[in-house]
Write a protein that holds these residues in place. Structure first.
Motif: not given
Length: 134
Positions: A104-109, A115-129
């Motif tokens: 659980h993090v807000d949009a800013i975090i 921005a911090m992660l190397s390009s091999n990482w993926k980030v997916e949002r589902s609701g609040e998580q």
């Protein structure tokens, strides 16, 4: 700016302790990095090289504007703890061991993590998580 995992650890460690960026800059410029080694087990030589080769980028890195060149799952967990004060009990590891979920993090975090992660990482949002994985 892309930095190594160890440089990110060093920067985050120094940011959480009583040193200001100006003090660290003075230690580097005056070749007094041994003062930092008295308190912390860190690679001060990499700080000196980073400053000498990319001073403006180092200023940006201390402001949190950096990308880690290669992030491991344990490196991610450490950076979440050091930079964002996110402990292991605030998310679940993926069963495959290639990431974490239910964070659980807000949009800013979220944006700062992306921005911090190397390009091999993926980030997916589902609701609040969010879920982070390779």
């Amino acid at each position: 700016m892309a930095i190594s995992m160890m440089e990110a650890y060093t920067i985050e460690l120094l940011k959480t302790h009583p040193y200001t960026f100006e003090q660290i800059k003075q230690y580097i410029e005056n070749d007094e990095l041994n003062r930092l080694k008295e308190t912390y087990d860190i690679d001060t030589e990499s700080l000196k090289i980073l400053w000498n080769e990319q001073a403006e980028e180092m200023v940006q890195a201390f402001a949190g504007n950096y990308k880690v060149k290669f992030v491991t799952i344990n490196g991610l967990r450490n950076l979440l703890r050091m930079r964002f004060q996110i402990s292991d009990d605030q998310y679940e590891l993926l069963p495959e061991g290639n990431g974490l979920q239910s964070l659980h993090v807000d949009a800013i975090i979220e944006q700062q993590i992306r921005a911090m992660l190397s390009s091999n990482w993926k980030v997916e949002r589902s609701g609040e998580q969010i879920t982070l994985f390779v």
